[in-house]
Structures are given as structure tokens and as C-alpha cells.
Design a protein around this motif. Structure first.
Motif, PDB file in Angstrom:
ATOM      1  N   LEU B  70       2.648  62.531  50.313  1.00  0.00           N
ATOM      2  CA  LEU B  70       1.184  62.515  50.384  1.00  0.00           C
ATOM      3  C   LEU B  70       0.701  63.008  51.739  1.00  0.00           C
ATOM      4  CD1 LEU B  70       0.195  59.176  48.607  1.00  0.00           C
ATOM      5  CD2 LEU B  70       0.621  61.445  47.643  1.00  0.00           C
ATOM      6  N   PRO B  72      -1.857  62.915  55.047  1.00  0.00           N
ATOM      7  CA  PRO B  72      -2.309  61.766  55.838  1.00  0.00           C
ATOM      8  C   PRO B  72      -3.509  61.065  55.208  1.00  0.00           C
ATOM      9  CG  PRO B  72      -1.909  63.636  57.277  1.00  0.00           C
ATOM     10  CD  PRO B  72      -1.708  64.121  55.876  1.00  0.00           C
ATOM     11  N   ARG B  73      -4.459  61.854  54.694  1.00  0.00           N
ATOM     12  CA  ARG B  73      -5.660  61.248  54.121  1.00  0.00           C
ATOM     13  C   ARG B  73      -5.317  60.416  52.896  1.00  0.00           C
ATOM     14  NH1 ARG B  73     -10.626  63.878  51.108  1.00  0.00           N
ATOM     15  NH2 ARG B  73      -9.056  65.411  50.566  1.00  0.00           N
ATOM     16  N   GLU B  74      -4.418  60.967  52.062  1.00  0.00           N
ATOM     17  CA  GLU B  74      -4.038  60.239  50.847  1.00  0.00           C
ATOM     18  C   GLU B  74      -3.252  58.970  51.177  1.00  0.00           C
ATOM     19  OE1 GLU B  74      -3.559  64.135  47.924  1.00  0.00           O
ATOM     20  OE2 GLU B  74      -2.003  63.616  49.345  1.00  0.00           O
ATOM     21  N   ILE B  77      -4.243  56.478  56.293  1.00  0.00           N
ATOM     22  CA  ILE B  77      -3.998  56.111  57.683  1.00  0.00           C
ATOM     23  C   ILE B  77      -5.070  56.754  58.563  1.00  0.00           C
ATOM     24  CG2 ILE B  77      -1.521  55.846  57.407  1.00  0.00           C
ATOM     25  CD1 ILE B  77      -2.578  58.826  59.254  1.00  0.00           C
TER      26      ILE B  77
END
Lengths: 305, 363, 279
Positions: B70, B72-74, B77
Motif C-alpha cells: 500500500l 503511505p496514504r493508504e 500514516i
């Protein structure tokens, strides 16, 4: 004990030789040219004639057409560079500066190569390639089914200027590419990491982060292109000669300056008229540079990164 | 409840393996600090968790799901970078809004979140400024605000205080601790500064050479270091290490020979009689006051008087290369060359085998 | 979703674009080099083919060497470029040192005066330069070209070197001065060696426009004896415009030295280009 220093002769020794050559062969001739434009030849004498030369070049029914034509063509020449050369340079730089891309060094070395060759050589090379006699371009277009598009582009009044401008674009695209590439590399990695963490796609990162940050470089590239274009000569001269044919359709200020100064065919050249054209070119370049420094560069803020 | 787990996670750059199978579980709301010397892999590990580097092998789970692939957004964090990494051409407001707009939040919703976060961090007067017009501490707070406003499942901090001066660093440290307690968001914090680690962490992960050396609460790391590396890394000034020999052992205690003295009654076991061991004792546990336990005779080579504390550097048996550090409370005017005897109770002594592992107390 | 696959596709697309453009950049040069080695028939029958035993020919090169003074042009270019380059670097470094190190009245104006030469093309002064050269009796000499090229190269050289020299640590200079080293020895033995990387960058930027220039050779030194390579090739091609073998051969001869030099110095050049722009 502090030594009592006399006149600092060493400063003179360091600075004078360079200053002398620069002043004598660059600064003074330039100033002299500006002054010369206010004189006219009268027999063996030069006499002050005020703005007569300018009136001649800018408004005389016979002479001024050439100047305005060259200026217009030069404008087109510049526009093609701004609209084609710099966007291609930007695209290539943007791709080259992507992280973790292999072969970057090879790409940039090879793409920059044409920039190093003499404009004269480049002009001849393209003249051969575009020559209907040889047929290379037609054959190549045939591979993609477009041979019907082929024409003697360099020979036609309607397309010669555009073709020459594109040849110049092909040669010099390496310069905007390198300058933009360098400024893209200067963007800190952590900033791009932050954009990635924020969920920005590569495309969005490019438009909203990278592009605003390299805007000053884009401005610089534009003004450098401007200076180069309004001072160009070699390519047109090499491909089309001093007459910048067909029918002056590829005449730009550089070639017009050359003809005014040295004469062509039956008309005699004139130093003072040449100087006038040179002064006008100087003023145009100066106007461009001033516009850049006072209008554009101020608004394009350089951010500490 | 487990919020984040690493299962045998490895990272290779080309053929070089820089993380050799990391296993770790982090609970919801926990504040975990990765600490270790530079090059230990702590930043790389954080970037793997963030999704800025790909995971070569193993599994990373956040919440219930595997998140290896995934973005970073998914992963949910948010990260605070060492250089703050604020977008220099955007105002503080737009810096905070950037990620929210990408998420597709409504404009009034974005505004509400930013104002709430700004209030928490006292950023309201700065919202229209550009990062270039802010001081280092203000930039730091904006960077934290930009992370908070995303309402992430996990906060990641990459050495966030290392660009600040000492006074500001202390203030920001307290501020971060306060915010984390308030928000109760799982937090991973990377630092090379053990004071930050000790003061901020619920649990510390000590890393070295791409491996986890020990995981534990700050105090347990201080009192029960699992090996010589952790013992030397945690605590300042660093623990003294002395070569010793195990000479006697029974069910409850053992005895060693160190620097010509026999010390018996050490409540530790394991190891064999005659085995070479290393004795570890912290400078602050050594005292000029006599007590039962370890006693060492030395000669004062150097004295540092700070007023509230005095550091003595002693040579043992004329060995001026490996000096024994003693931190003595109060001001002591000792002359260079003076002979002194220092003491430490049994309970603060650490024994390590030749491989550097702590000899376990089997009682 | 499979982000690895997506990434793979993106990377391939990027390589496709860059590869295609590289082809566009190199193809014309390749075409010239290949066909220069072919017979007239080979050139026209199949321009894109490599020379075969049937079509291999050095006819064009023989013609170029017999009909023109190619080696003279080449040596003219070499002499003019190297001598001008040497003086641009030496005088440029000396002036930069004075401008960056010493505080004296008029320093700022002098710096500005030199910097003007970067923005204003020297070509615009051609009318007066020619008259000056006539009065100095330097027309049709290599000296005329060399002098003009030194004047052309100095502004950029001074601009780059001044910035660079300003960054030389004070301690180095002060240490030397404490030893009572003269200002000249300080410059030649301490400063100049430290400036080497920037000098290399300046050298590349100075050399290329001089080597490639057509304008000043055409105006100041068009005579047979002082013709530079660029001018010589231009005039040779004008004369033999229908003789494709000769034209291609002369183009090849003009391209090869630059390509060889580039392959040796490309890393240096690109480092210079990118480093200069970061500031």
C-alpha cells in the motif's frame, strides 16, 4: 609590526590585463557602435546625423520593410523555441530527475550531444536529411505511413522559417534540459517524500510541488533563449546564405544585420546603418532583459529549500 | 490491541542486506522509540513502515491488514521529517491542507480540521505565513501540525528535533510528549539521542547493525540490559566494563575476580567456573562511600567538577588507557594522583559473557 | 491492485520516451557518419544501410583532403581555441581573484561592468571591432580572432570564478599571509590549484562557442590561410554542394573531433552544467 603598505600594485597586475582586453575588444566596440549609429558617411568623412539612420531603418519605405520582416521572423523564431524547445526540455528533465531511474547518465549525455556541434554543421546535416533529392525523410515518414506529408519544407516560403526554428530547437534542447534538470535535482528528497506521504501522485507532485519551485529556472531559461535567439545568425546563414531565402522568409535580425553591414548583391554595405541595426538589436535584448529582471524575476520567488 | 506489527521484515539495497529480519509488535496508542547509532538501520526501518521504501521480505501489518504494497496514504500514516520538509511555496495553511485536499475532504471540513489543529499547537497567527518566514521551532510545530491534521493511525517521527538548539529541543520534547498523551495515537519516533528515547518512550527498540538488540521500557533497558551493546548505549556517561573471571558459583550467587579483588555474593548465575566474563558497572553506581560488594582501588588521573556532580577518572593497577569513570554526587576536591577506593553494591553489577550477552539471573 | 505492475509499466513508458528522444537526437549524426563511408550509389539507394563491401568508399575523404586545406583549417581552429582558452582562464582567474579578494574603490562597478558582457552579445559590436582590427592591421590573422574570443569569454569566466573564489576558506589565505607569502605566490600556488574544478567548468563553456563560431571567422579572418574549421567546411560545402560524397565526408571530419572530445569530457561538462545551475 604591521608593514606599511604602499599602493596596492598587485591588484592592478591581477585585474588590468583582462580588463584591458575586455574593454578594448568588447565594451568599447559596443559603445562605439552605439555612437556610430548617429553618424553617416559622407565621402571619407563621418558626420553627425542625429536619428536619421533610425528613421531610415525603421520608417523608410524601401529599407524598413526588411527590418520589420526580420524582427517579425525573429519573433516567430523565438516563439517556436519557447513553445517547443523549453517544454520538451522540461519534459526530458522531469523524466531524467525521477528517482531510481536507470541509465540517466547515458540518456543525458546522448541527448546533450547535438548542442555541442557547430550550428553550421547541424544546418548542413538537416539540409541533407530534408532534401527531396536524398529522400531520407520521405522514407522515414513512409515507415509510419505519412510520406504524403513530406514536402521540401526548407525550400518553401511558408514553411522554411518554421523548419529552421525546429532544427534549432532540436540542436539546443539540451541546454534547457540541463538547467531544469539541475534545479529539479536541487529539490530536497525529504520534500518529495513528504508529498508522497501526503498521498500526492507523481503528476500532482510535479505540478504542485516541483514546478512552482523551479519557476525561477524556467524564467532564466526563457531569457537565455531570448538572448540567444535575437542574436542568432549561423544557422540561417549556413542553410540559406546571407539572403535568408526564399524571398527573405527566413531573415532574422542577425542575417539582416550582416547584409546591412556588408551589403549583398548590388547594394553596398554601410557601417553606420549596420551599427544602427546592431544598436536596435541591443535595445531589443536590453528591453527583454529589463522586462525579465523587473517584471518576471521579482514575481518568481526563489524559495529557500 | 496490536496496532502495527513487523514479521521478519528484511531490506536489501542491491545485494547488501541492511535489515536482517525485524520482528516487532506495537500496541495501539503506544509511543515507541527506535534508537541506535548512525547506520544502525533505524531510519530505513521507519521509511519501510512509512511506505517510502519497499519491503524486500517479510510482512508489515497495520491494524488488521497487510500493508506491504500500500501507498503511505493508504497505510494511514503521517510523518514528521528531520528537515521538516514543509512546502516552501505554500502558506502554513496550504501546507496543512495539501494532503486533506488530495483525500478529497470538503472545503469547510478541511478548514475546521486545520483550525482545530492550529489551536492545539498555537499556530493560528502563523497560518498565512510561508515556511521561510518562520523560526526553526515554529517550522517544527507546523510539521507536526501537518501530520496531526491528517488524523493518521500511526505517527512517524524521523529525528524531528535534531535541527533545533538545545533549549528548544527540551521544550519541543515536552510538547510532543503532551500531544501524544492527548491524542493517544500510535507513534514511532526515531532518534540517536538516548535522552529523547528515555524521556519520550513507552518502549524503546535498540537497533544495531540492522538487528533489534533489545525491546523494553526505558527503565528496564537501564536496569536489565540484555547485552553489552545496550548496556553501553543506554546511560550517560557510559557503563564501565572490566575484564573478570568467574571463580565460584552456587545456586544463588557467584563470585568473580576483578582487578585483583574477589567479589562474592553477586546474585547472578549461569556461566562456568573459570570462564572469562566482563563486569559492567555504571559510573553513577560507584561511590567513595564504603558498602558491601565491589571494591576497586584506583588512582585519580583526572577530575571534572561540575558543582552538583563530580566525575572521577581512575586508573586501575596503573592502566592509564582504560580509565574507570565514577560519577560522585556533590563536589569533591580530589587531587590528581590521589589513591582512592570506590565501592558498588552487588545489586547493580552486570555480568556479560565473551559474546557480550548478559548472564541471566536464574533465581 | 498491483502497484508493482503499475510501477513497471510507468518505468517502461519513461524509458520509451527517453529512448525515443535519444534516437531523435542521435539519428541525424549517425546518418551522416554512416553515409560518409559509402559510394554515391550507396548513399542514394539505401541511405539507412550500413556500408557493405559493395558500397564502402573513402572517395569523399580523398576529395576533401585533396581539394581543401582541411588540416590547415583544423590546426587554425585548434590554435585559436587553445590560445584564447588559455588566456580566458589565466586572465579571468586573475581578475576574479582581485574582484573577490580585495576591497578597493570601484570594485562593485567593475564587477557589474564585466558581468554586462554575459547579457550583451559581443557580436553587436562587430562593426567597430572590424574597424579596430583594420586599424591595427590584424584582419586575416589568428590574433584578431584570439583577442575577440578572449574578450567574449572573460565575462562568464569571471562571473563563475568570482563566486567560486569567494568560497575559499579565509583560514587558508590567512595562513599563507602569516608566512609572509607574496600576493602573487599566494594566487598561483594556493588559490589557482584550489580553483581547478571551477576552471574546468569554465574551460568547457568557453571552448565550445569558440570552436563552433562562424561569425567572427567570416568577418575578421576569411582568408584562405586563417580559415577555421567551421568556416572552411561552410565554404567547402558551398563549393561542392552537389558532390554528396565530399559534403558528407567534410561534415564527418568536422563532427568527429568534437564527438571524441565529448566522450572524454562529458562527465566533467555535465557536472559543470548542473553544478553551475544549482546556485
Amino acid at each position: 609590526m604591521i608593514k606599511q603598505r604602499g599602493f596596492p600594485f598587485h591588484i592592478l597586475v591581477f585585474i588590468l590585463p583582462g580588463l584591458l582586453i575586455y574593454t578594448l575588444f568588447s565594451a568599447w566596440p559596443l559603445l562605439d557602435t552605439l555612437l556610430l549609429s548617429f553618424f553617416e558617411e559622407s565621402g571619407d568623412q563621418r558626420v553627425y546625423s542625429g536619428l536619421a539612420n533610425y528613421r531610415l531603418v525603421l520608417t523608410d519605405p524601401d529599407l524598413s520593410a526588411g527590418f520589420w520582416n526580420a524582427l517579425g521572423n525573429n519573433g516567430v523564431f523565438f516563439l517556436v523555441h519557447v513553445l517547443v524547445q523549453n517544454p520538451i526540455g522540461l519534459l526530458l528533465a522531469a523524466l531524467l530527475s525521477l528517482r531510481n531511474l536507470r541509465g540517466v547518465r547515458t540518456y543525458r549525455t546522448l541527448i546533450f550531444m547535438p548542442t555541442l556541434l557547430s550550428v553550421v554543421i547541424i544546418g548542413f546535416i538537416w539540409q541533407l536529411i530534408l532534401s527531396p533529392l536524398w529522400g531520407v525523410s520521405e522514407t522515414l515518414l513512409g515507415y509510419v505511413g505519412l510520406e504524403s506529408l513530406f514536402d521540401a519544407w526548407l525550400g518553401k516560403e511558408s514553411s522554411a522559417l518554421l523548419t529552421l526554428a525546429l532544427i534549432s530547437v532540436w540542436q539546443f534542447v539540451g541546454i534547457p534540459m540541463m538547467l531544469i534538470y539541475a534545479s529539479l535535482l536541487a529539490i530536497p528528497d525529504e520534500l518529495l517524500d513528504a508529498a508522497h506521504v501526503d498521498g500526492a501522485s507523481p503528476l500532482r507532485t510535479f505540478w504542485q510541488i516541483k514546478l512552482p519551485l523551479i519557476a525561477p529556472t524556467l524564467g532564466l531559461v526563457t531569457i537565455l533563449t531570448f538572448i540567444g535567439n535575437f542574436n542568432a545568425f549561423d544557422l540561417i546563414y549556413a542553410v540559406k546564405g546571407a539572403l535568408a531565402g526564399p524571398n527573405f522568409s527566413t531573415d532574422i535580425l542577425g542575417t539582416y544585420f550582416y547584409r546591412t553591414f556588408f551589403g549583398f548583391q548590388s547594394s553596398l554595405g554601410s557601417s553606420t546603418l549596420g551599427a544602427t541595426v546592431a544598436t536596435l538589436m541591443f535595445l531589443i535584448i536590453l528591453a527583454g532583459v529589463a522586462l525579465y529582471f523587473y517584471g518576471v524575476q521579482r514575481r518568481l520567488q526563489r524559495y529557500p529549500m | 490491541m496490536v496496532s502495527l506489527s513487523l514479521n521478519n521484515v528484511k531490506k536489501r539495497f542491491g545485494k547488501t542486506e541492511v535489515l536482517h529480519g525485524i520482528n516487532l509488535e506495537i500496541n495501539t496508542g503506544e509511543f515507541v522509540v527506535f534508537v541506535g547509532p548512525s547506520g544502525c538501520g533505524k531510519s530505513t526501518l521507519l521509511r519501510l513502515i512509512a511506505g517510502l521504501e519497499s519491503i524486500s521480505e517479510g510482512e508489515l501489518r497495520i491494524g488488521d491488514g497487510r500493508v506491504n504494497d500500500l501507498s503511505p496514504r493508504e497505510r494511514g500514516i503521517a510523518m514528521v521529517f528531520q528537515s521538516y520538509a514543509l512546502y516552501p511555496h505554500m502558506s502554513v495553511y496550504r501546507n496543512m491542507a495539501f494532503g486533506l485536499r488530495i483525500d478529497g475532504d470538503r472545503r469547510d471540513e478541511i478548514d475546521r480540521k486545520i483550525r482545530a489543529t492550529a489551536a492545539k499547537l498555537h499556530l493560528e497567527p502563523l497560518l498565512n505565513r510561508k515556511p521561510g518566514q518562520l523560526s526553526g521551532g515554529q517550522r517544527q510545530r507546523v510539521a507536526i501540525g501537518r501530520a496531526i491534521v491528517r488524523e493518521p493511525r500511526v505517527f512517524l517521527f524521523d529525528e524531528p528535533l535534531s535541527n533545533l538548539d538545545a533549549a528548544l529541543r527540551v521544550r519541543m520534547r515536552i510538547e510532543i510528549a503532551r500531544l501524544q498523551k492527548e491524542l493517544r495515537t500510535t507513534t514511532i519516533y526515531v532518534t540517536h539521542d538516548q535522552v529523547e528515547a528515555m524521556t519520550l518512550a513507552d518502549r524503546i527498540v535498540v537497533l544495531q547493525g540492522g538487528r533489534v538488540e533489545q525491546v523494553g521500557t526505558p527503565i528496564s533497558l537501564y536496569h536489565q540490559p540484555a547485552n553489552r551493546f545496550v548496556a553501553g548505549f543506554i546511560g550517560s556517561p557510559a557503563m564501565n566494563f572490566l575484564p573478570a573471571t568467574l571463580v565460584d558459583a552456587d545456586y544463588r550467587s557467584c563470585a568473580i575476580n576483578v582487578a585483583g579483588h574477589r567479589v562474592s555474593g553477586i546474585p547472578r548465575l549461569g556461566g562456568m567456573i573459570g570462564q572469562s566474563v566482563t563486569l559492567g558497572v555504571r559510573p553513577e553506581h560507584l561511590s567513595l562511600e564504603p558498602c558491601e560488594g565491589l571494591a576497586l582501588d584506583g588512582q585519580v588521573e583526572s577530575v571534572e567538577r561540575l558543582g552538583d556532580i563530580t566525575y572521577l577518572y581512575l586508573s586501575l593497577n596503573g592502566d592509564t588507557e582504560n580509565l574507570l569513570t565514577v560519577a560522585q554526587k556533590g563536589d569533591h576536591a580530589l587531587a590528581r594522583g590521589a589513591a582512592v577506593r570506590v565501592h558498588a553494591p552487588h545489586t547493580v553489577l552486570h555480568l556479560f559473557d565473551a559474546g557480550g550477552q548478559a548472564l541471566q539471573n536464574t533465581v | 491492485m498491483n502497484s508493482n505492475l503499475q510501477r513497471g509499466i510507468n518505468t517502461s513508458l519513461i524509458h520509451l520516451v527517453l529512448g525515443l528522444y535519444t534516437l531523435v537526437a542521435l539519428f541525424p549524426i549517425f546518418l551522416i557518419l554512416v553515409n560518409a563511408l559509402k559510394t554515391r550509389k550507396g548513399i542514394f539507394n539505401d541511405p539507412l544501410a550500413l556500408p557493405t563491401t559493395d558500397t564502402l568508399s573513402f572517395e569523399g575523404f580523398q576529395k576533401v583532403f585533396s581539394q581543401s586545406d582541411f588540416l590547415l583549417y583544423f590546426s587554425n581552429s585548434l590554435i585559436v581555441t587553445l590560445v584564447a582558452l588559455f588566456f580566458v582562464l589565466l586572465l579571468g582567474a586573475m581578475a576574479s581573484w582581485a574582484l573577490s579578494e580585495y576591497r578597493f574603490p570601484g570594485r562593485r562597478i567593475l564587477t557589474l561592468f564585466m558581468a554586462m558582457g554575459i547579457m550583451v552579445p559581443i557580436r553587436l559590436g562587430t562593426v567597430s571591432i572590424l574597424e579596430l582590427m583594420v586599424s591595427l592591421e590584424l584582419v586575416n590573422t589568428r590574433t584578431a580572432l584570439i583577442l575577440v574570443y578572449i574578450a567574449q569569454g572573460l565575462p562568464l569566466a569571471i562571473f563563475i570564478l568570482t563566486e567560486y573564489m569567494a568560497q575559499i576558506p579565509k583560514e587558508l589565505k590567512e595562513a599563507a599571509r602569516c608566512d609572509d607569502v607574496s600576493e602573487y605566490r599566494l594566487f598561483f600556488q594556493v588559490v589557482l590549484p584550489l580553483t581547478r574544478p571551477a576552471i574546468a567548468t569554465v574551460a568547457v563553456f568557453t571552448m565550445i562557442p569558440i570552436w563552433n563560431d562562424l561569425w567572427f571567422p567570416l568577418i575578421l579572418a576569411p582568408g584562405e590561410g586563417t580559415r577555421t574549421l567551421t568556416l572552411g567546411v561552410q565554404q567547402f560545402i558551398g563549393q561542392y554542394v552537389t558532390d554528396w560524397n565530399s559534403v558528407l565526408a567534410s561534415l564527418t571530419l568536422a563532427v568527429i573531433p568534437v564527438l571524441v572530445l565529448y566522450l572524454f569530457f562529458s562527465r566533467q561538462l555535465i557536472r559543470g552544467l548542473t553544478a553551475g545551475a544549482v546556485k
